[in-house]
Design a protein around this motif. Sequence first.
Motif, mmCIF file in Angstrom:
data_model
loop_
_atom_site.group_PDB
_atom_site.id
_atom_site.type_symbol
_atom_site.label_atom_id
_atom_site.label_comp_id
_atom_site.label_asym_id
_atom_site.label_seq_id
_atom_site.Cartn_x
_atom_site.Cartn_y
_atom_site.Cartn_z
ATOM 1 N N UNK A 1 -21.402 27.138 -12.999
ATOM 2 C CA UNK A 1 -20.901 27.518 -14.326
ATOM 3 C C UNK A 1 -21.850 28.436 -15.096
ATOM 4 N N UNK A 2 -23.045 28.629 -14.595
ATOM 5 C CA UNK A 2 -24.035 29.463 -15.284
ATOM 6 C C UNK A 2 -23.472 30.861 -15.558
ATOM 7 N N UNK A 3 -23.501 31.261 -16.837
ATOM 8 C CA UNK A 3 -23.045 32.585 -17.223
ATOM 9 C C UNK A 3 -21.537 32.731 -17.333
ATOM 10 N N UNK A 4 -20.798 31.638 -17.168
ATOM 11 C CA UNK A 4 -19.333 31.704 -17.217
ATOM 12 C C UNK A 4 -18.794 31.161 -18.536
ATOM 13 N N UNK A 5 -17.671 31.716 -18.956
ATOM 14 C CA UNK A 5 -16.940 31.219 -20.121
ATOM 15 C C UNK A 5 -15.987 30.143 -19.626
ATOM 16 N N UNK A 48 -12.756 19.025 -21.658
ATOM 17 C CA UNK A 48 -12.670 17.940 -22.626
ATOM 18 C C UNK A 48 -13.905 18.078 -23.529
ATOM 19 N N UNK A 49 -13.774 17.872 -24.843
ATOM 20 C CA UNK A 49 -14.889 18.131 -25.764
ATOM 21 C C UNK A 49 -16.209 17.432 -25.430
ATOM 22 N N UNK A 50 -16.164 16.257 -24.820
ATOM 23 C CA UNK A 50 -17.414 15.534 -24.538
ATOM 24 C C UNK A 50 -18.273 16.214 -23.478
ATOM 25 N N UNK A 51 -17.719 17.182 -22.743
ATOM 26 C CA UNK A 51 -18.495 17.911 -21.730
ATOM 27 C C UNK A 51 -19.156 19.166 -22.290
ATOM 28 N N UNK A 52 -18.879 19.490 -23.538
ATOM 29 C CA UNK A 52 -19.386 20.726 -24.152
ATOM 30 C C UNK A 52 -20.892 20.882 -23.957
ATOM 31 N N UNK A 53 -21.666 19.885 -24.364
ATOM 32 C CA UNK A 53 -23.125 19.977 -24.268
ATOM 33 C C UNK A 53 -23.581 20.068 -22.819
ATOM 34 N N UNK A 101 -23.281 27.515 -19.177
ATOM 35 C CA UNK A 101 -21.950 28.056 -19.463
ATOM 36 C C UNK A 101 -21.814 28.415 -20.940
ATOM 37 N N UNK A 102 -20.866 29.280 -21.220
ATOM 38 C CA UNK A 102 -20.450 29.562 -22.599
ATOM 39 C C UNK A 102 -19.200 28.735 -22.823
ATOM 40 N N UNK A 103 -19.298 27.676 -23.620
ATOM 41 C CA UNK A 103 -18.175 26.765 -23.849
ATOM 42 C C UNK A 103 -17.360 27.230 -25.043
ATOM 43 N N UNK A 104 -16.039 27.249 -24.904
ATOM 44 C CA UNK A 104 -15.139 27.591 -26.001
ATOM 45 C C UNK A 104 -14.034 26.540 -26.080
#
Length: 188
Positions: free
Chosen positions: A125-129, A133-138, A145-148
Motif C-alpha cells: 500500500x506504500x504510496x497508494x491512495x 473501514x475507518x478503524x484501519x485509517x491509521x 498509504x494515502x487514506x481517504x
Amino acid sequence: MSSQSLQGKRIAFLATDGFEQVELTKPREAIKAAGAECVLVSPKDTQIQGMNHDEKGDTFPVDQSVHSSTAEDFDGLVLPGGVANPDSLRTCSHSVDFVRDFFKQHKPVAAICHGPWTLIEADVVRGRKVTSWPSLKTDLINAGAQWVDEECVCDEGLVTSRNPDDLPAFCDKAIEEFAEGKHAQQTA
C-alpha cells in the motif's frame, strides 16, 4: 452493474473464517454474472464461516487451498472484509505471499472494509491512495498509504471500498479493473 465481460477470466477470493458474508457473496455474484470463474481460496481446506456483522452467517466450501495456489493461475483477486478474516490471513505467510504476488504480476486486486489489513502485511500500500473501514485509517497511513474517506478508490488496479454500503460501486469498479487486466505501474 458493469457491462464489462470477464469471459475466460479466473478471479480468486481469498478468505477464511470470520469474513463479512455480503462482502464475498455480492462481489462473487456480480463477477460471475460478468462471465468470470470465481474461486474461493483459503488457508483452510474444507469450509469457512461467514459472518453477518457479529452474528454467524453461512458456511462456504473452499475451492482451493492457498498453500497450493499461485497468483499466476488467476486474473484478479478479491479480499472481503470482516474483522477476524483479514486478521487471521495476515498471520498466514502463504496468504500474504499470495496477495503480494498479484502486485508483482501487475494484476488487479479489490479489497473492501477490513480487507486492506492483509495488503498492509504484504507491504503493497506504500504510496497508494486507498480507503477502508475507518478503524484501519491509521494502520494504512503508517504503512505509507494515502487514506481517504470515499465510496470507492482505484489506484493503478487496486480497488478499495469502506463497507457493505459501498458494494455496488466496489463491484462495478472491480469488474472494470478485472476486464482491463494488467497494470504496468502496480508494484509490490
